[in-house]
Design a protein around this motif. Structure first.
Motif, PDB file in Angstrom:
ATOM      1  N   LYS A 170       7.375   3.577   8.619  1.00 30.16           N
ATOM      2  CA  LYS A 170       7.267   2.125   8.538  1.00 30.16           C
ATOM      3  C   LYS A 170       5.843   1.717   8.880  1.00 30.16           C
ATOM      4  O   LYS A 170       5.058   2.517   9.410  1.00 30.16           O
ATOM      5  CB  LYS A 170       8.253   1.462   9.511  1.00 30.16           C
ATOM      6  CG  LYS A 170       7.992   1.779  10.970  1.00 30.16           C
ATOM      7  CD  LYS A 170       8.991   1.055  11.870  1.00 30.16           C
ATOM      8  CE  LYS A 170       8.709   1.319  13.350  1.00 30.16           C
ATOM      9  NZ  LYS A 170       9.653   0.605  14.229  1.00 30.16           N
ATOM     10  N   THR A 171       5.522   0.484   8.567  1.00 26.80           N
ATOM     11  CA  THR A 171       4.179  -0.008   8.874  1.00 26.80           C
ATOM     12  C   THR A 171       4.160  -0.713  10.221  1.00 26.80           C
ATOM     13  O   THR A 171       5.191  -1.141  10.743  1.00 26.80           O
ATOM     14  CB  THR A 171       3.682  -0.974   7.792  1.00 26.80           C
ATOM     15  OG1 THR A 171       4.584  -2.092   7.699  1.00 26.80           O
ATOM     16  CG2 THR A 171       3.597  -0.276   6.439  1.00 26.80           C
ATOM     17  N   ARG A 184      -7.258  -7.677   9.555  1.00 21.88           N
ATOM     18  CA  ARG A 184      -5.837  -7.732   9.925  1.00 21.88           C
ATOM     19  C   ARG A 184      -5.029  -7.061   8.825  1.00 21.88           C
ATOM     20  O   ARG A 184      -5.167  -7.405   7.645  1.00 21.88           O
ATOM     21  CB  ARG A 184      -5.378  -9.176  10.095  1.00 21.88           C
ATOM     22  CG  ARG A 184      -6.046  -9.898  11.270  1.00 21.88           C
ATOM     23  CD  ARG A 184      -5.571 -11.344  11.370  1.00 21.88           C
ATOM     24  NE  ARG A 184      -6.204 -12.028  12.489  1.00 21.88           N
ATOM     25  CZ  ARG A 184      -5.720 -12.058  13.719  1.00 21.88           C
ATOM     26  NH1 ARG A 184      -4.574 -11.427  13.980  1.00 21.88           N
ATOM     27  NH2 ARG A 184      -6.353 -12.693  14.673  1.00 21.88           N
ATOM     28  N   THR A 185      -4.206  -6.108   9.201  1.00 22.60           N
ATOM     29  CA  THR A 185      -3.467  -5.370   8.186  1.00 22.60           C
ATOM     30  C   THR A 185      -2.191  -4.782   8.769  1.00 22.60           C
ATOM     31  O   THR A 185      -2.100  -4.521   9.968  1.00 22.60           O
ATOM     32  CB  THR A 185      -4.332  -4.231   7.606  1.00 22.60           C
ATOM     33  OG1 THR A 185      -3.644  -3.586   6.531  1.00 22.60           O
ATOM     34  CG2 THR A 185      -4.672  -3.193   8.676  1.00 22.60           C
ATOM     35  N   ASP A 186      -1.189  -4.621   7.906  1.00 21.49           N
ATOM     36  CA  ASP A 186      -0.031  -3.796   8.226  1.00 21.49           C
ATOM     37  C   ASP A 186      -0.300  -2.427   7.605  1.00 21.49           C
ATOM     38  O   ASP A 186      -0.623  -2.331   6.416  1.00 21.49           O
ATOM     39  CB  ASP A 186       1.248  -4.381   7.633  1.00 21.49           C
ATOM     40  CG  ASP A 186       1.725  -5.616   8.381  1.00 21.49           C
ATOM     41  OD1 ASP A 186       1.219  -5.857   9.495  1.00 21.49           O
ATOM     42  OD2 ASP A 186       2.581  -6.348   7.856  1.00 21.49           O
ATOM     43  N   ALA A 187      -0.149  -1.361   8.399  1.00 20.18           N
ATOM     44  CA  ALA A 187      -0.543  -0.037   7.912  1.00 20.18           C
ATOM     45  C   ALA A 187       0.454   1.027   8.345  1.00 20.18           C
ATOM     46  O   ALA A 187       1.056   0.945   9.417  1.00 20.18           O
ATOM     47  CB  ALA A 187      -1.938   0.311   8.431  1.00 20.18           C
ATOM     48  N   PHE A 188       0.597   2.034   7.473  1.00 20.16           N
ATOM     49  CA  PHE A 188       1.412   3.194   7.821  1.00 20.16           C
ATOM     50  C   PHE A 188       0.708   4.031   8.885  1.00 20.16           C
ATOM     51  O   PHE A 188       1.361   4.596   9.757  1.00 20.16           O
ATOM     52  CB  PHE A 188       1.690   4.055   6.582  1.00 20.16           C
ATOM     53  CG  PHE A 188       2.715   3.479   5.662  1.00 20.16           C
ATOM     54  CD1 PHE A 188       4.063   3.530   5.979  1.00 20.16           C
ATOM     55  CD2 PHE A 188       2.340   2.879   4.465  1.00 20.16           C
ATOM     56  CE1 PHE A 188       5.027   3.010   5.115  1.00 20.16           C
ATOM     57  CE2 PHE A 188       3.285   2.349   3.600  1.00 20.16           C
ATOM     58  CZ  PHE A 188       4.634   2.403   3.923  1.00 20.16           C
ATOM     59  N   PHE A 189      -0.611   4.128   8.764  1.00 19.21           N
ATOM     60  CA  PHE A 189      -1.342   4.870   9.792  1.00 19.21           C
ATOM     61  C   PHE A 189      -2.809   4.469   9.787  1.00 19.21           C
ATOM     62  O   PHE A 189      -3.349   3.971   8.797  1.00 19.21           O
ATOM     63  CB  PHE A 189      -1.205   6.391   9.614  1.00 19.21           C
ATOM     64  CG  PHE A 189      -1.856   6.965   8.383  1.00 19.21           C
ATOM     65  CD1 PHE A 189      -3.226   7.220   8.336  1.00 19.21           C
ATOM     66  CD2 PHE A 189      -1.100   7.295   7.264  1.00 19.21           C
ATOM     67  CE1 PHE A 189      -3.826   7.765   7.212  1.00 19.21           C
ATOM     68  CE2 PHE A 189      -1.689   7.839   6.131  1.00 19.21           C
ATOM     69  CZ  PHE A 189      -3.048   8.075   6.103  1.00 19.21           C
ATOM     70  N   THR A 221      -2.670   1.212   4.120  1.00 23.08           N
ATOM     71  CA  THR A 221      -2.024  -0.083   4.292  1.00 23.08           C
ATOM     72  C   THR A 221      -0.637  -0.108   3.665  1.00 23.08           C
ATOM     73  O   THR A 221      -0.207   0.852   3.023  1.00 23.08           O
ATOM     74  CB  THR A 221      -2.895  -1.194   3.699  1.00 23.08           C
ATOM     75  OG1 THR A 221      -3.038  -0.971   2.294  1.00 23.08           O
ATOM     76  CG2 THR A 221      -4.271  -1.218   4.350  1.00 23.08           C
ATOM     77  N   LYS A 222       0.051  -1.238   3.842  1.00 25.39           N
ATOM     78  CA  LYS A 222       1.426  -1.377   3.362  1.00 25.39           C
ATOM     79  C   LYS A 222       1.483  -1.314   1.838  1.00 25.39           C
ATOM     80  O   LYS A 222       0.744  -2.004   1.139  1.00 25.39           O
ATOM     81  CB  LYS A 222       2.009  -2.706   3.838  1.00 25.39           C
ATOM     82  CG  LYS A 222       3.500  -2.865   3.568  1.00 25.39           C
ATOM     83  CD  LYS A 222       4.029  -4.132   4.214  1.00 25.39           C
ATOM     84  CE  LYS A 222       5.535  -4.262   4.030  1.00 25.39           C
ATOM     85  NZ  LYS A 222       6.065  -5.469   4.699  1.00 25.39           N
TER      86      LYS A 222
END
Length: 299
Positions: A170-171, A184-189, A221-222
């Motif tokens: 998940k992110t 600003r980011t949603d990321a897996f890693f 990123t997502k």
């Protein structure tokens, strides 16, 4: 200069027998005419018991037979002494050794060490913690945590844990600040790399160098899992170029850039590893390069 060696052997790293390694170490070091002692690694990572030995016996070389976690611990505790470090790769990944071009074959690695070509090598800090090669947040850190809890070691176990975690990955939300920018980011890693790889020549940061005074940052990123696989293949294959920080697009599928320092806000406490070993994560991370931190013997 008269060289005197300490060998530190991790008895449980990797999957190979250590008794024959000790015999090989003794035979080759004696044949080279150098004095040496062999010590086991310690579980508490406290190598202060070697301080007097290094001073009194004027030790010049500390050689670590183990994986990236053991290497991290030994170098961190002994790097302020005027010694150079050697590596005999015995871990499951051997990321630092392979990044430096040190072969897994123990006899060949020993030949390199006994020639003694020590080179100044970078490292970095994450808050107050020391890293030689790589810090990960998110997916790869979860793999590291699960791998550490698996009773079996070796590459096959690492691959098993990677596949298992891929399907449940998940992110996490992150805010990254550096060079006057805020991303600003949603990321897996997020990978913060001084070496070019996780280990086993899986090069997550192909342009990274141990001596360039820069950290390579890789952010996945997502996106869909299929896209994630494709972007990872492109990155490992060296197809993504390092981007200038001022030109980064936080909506891109993968961000790859270099810097000497950055801060990361990790509000959901994505899991973290340092040099392959799982560690307790933190909500705020200050990361700073340590230029020419220690001398490493490699080709």
């Amino acid at each position: 200069m008269i060289r005197r060696f300490i060998y530190i052997v991790n008895p449980i790293s990797g999957t190979r027998s250590k008794q024959s390694i000790k015999e090989l170490i003794a035979a080759k070091t004696k044949a080279a005419g150098f004095e040496f002692e062999i010590f086991p690694s310690v579980a508490n990572a406290d190598y202060s018991f070697l301080h007097d030995t290094i001073k009194q016996q004027k030790i010049t070389d500390v050689v670590i037979a183990g994986g990236d976690g053991t290497i991290n611990q030994v170098i961190n505790h002994l790097r302020k002494f005027p010694v150079q470090f050697g590596i005999l790769p015995f871990g499951s990944g051997n990321g630092l050794a392979f990044s430096a071009g040190i072969p897994k074959n123990t006899e060949k690695a020993l030949d390199i060490i006994l020639k003694g070509n020590g080179q100044w090598t970078d490292a970095f800090l994450i808050n107050d913690s020391f890293a030689c090669m790589l810090v990960g947040l998110g997916f790869d850190a979860q793999v590291a945590h699960d791998f550490a809890n698996d009773p079996k070691r070796g590459l096959a176990t690492y691959i098993k844990q990677t596949i298992k975690n891929f399907f449940s990955a998940k992110t996490y939300p992150f805010t990254i600040k550096l060079q006057g920018r805020e991303l600003r980011t949603d990321a897996f890693f997020i990978s913060v790399a001084n070496s070019n790889q996780f280990g086993n020549n899986f090069k997550i940061a192909p342009k990274a160098s141990l001596t360039d005074g820069l950290l390579d940052i890789v952010i996945m990123t997502k996106q869909s899992k299929l896209s994630m696989l494709w972007q990872a293949a492109l990155q490992v294959g060296g197809f993504h170029q390092v981007e200038r920080v001022s030109l980064l697009d936080e909506k891109a599928s993968l961000l790859y850039f270099q810097t000497e320092a950055l801060s990361i806000s990790n509000p959901k406490k994505a899991p973290m590893h340092i040099d392959g070993d799982p560690v307790e994560t933190e909500k705020k991370l200050e990361i700073q390069l340590l230029k020419n931190c220690f001398r490493l013997v490699y080709p």
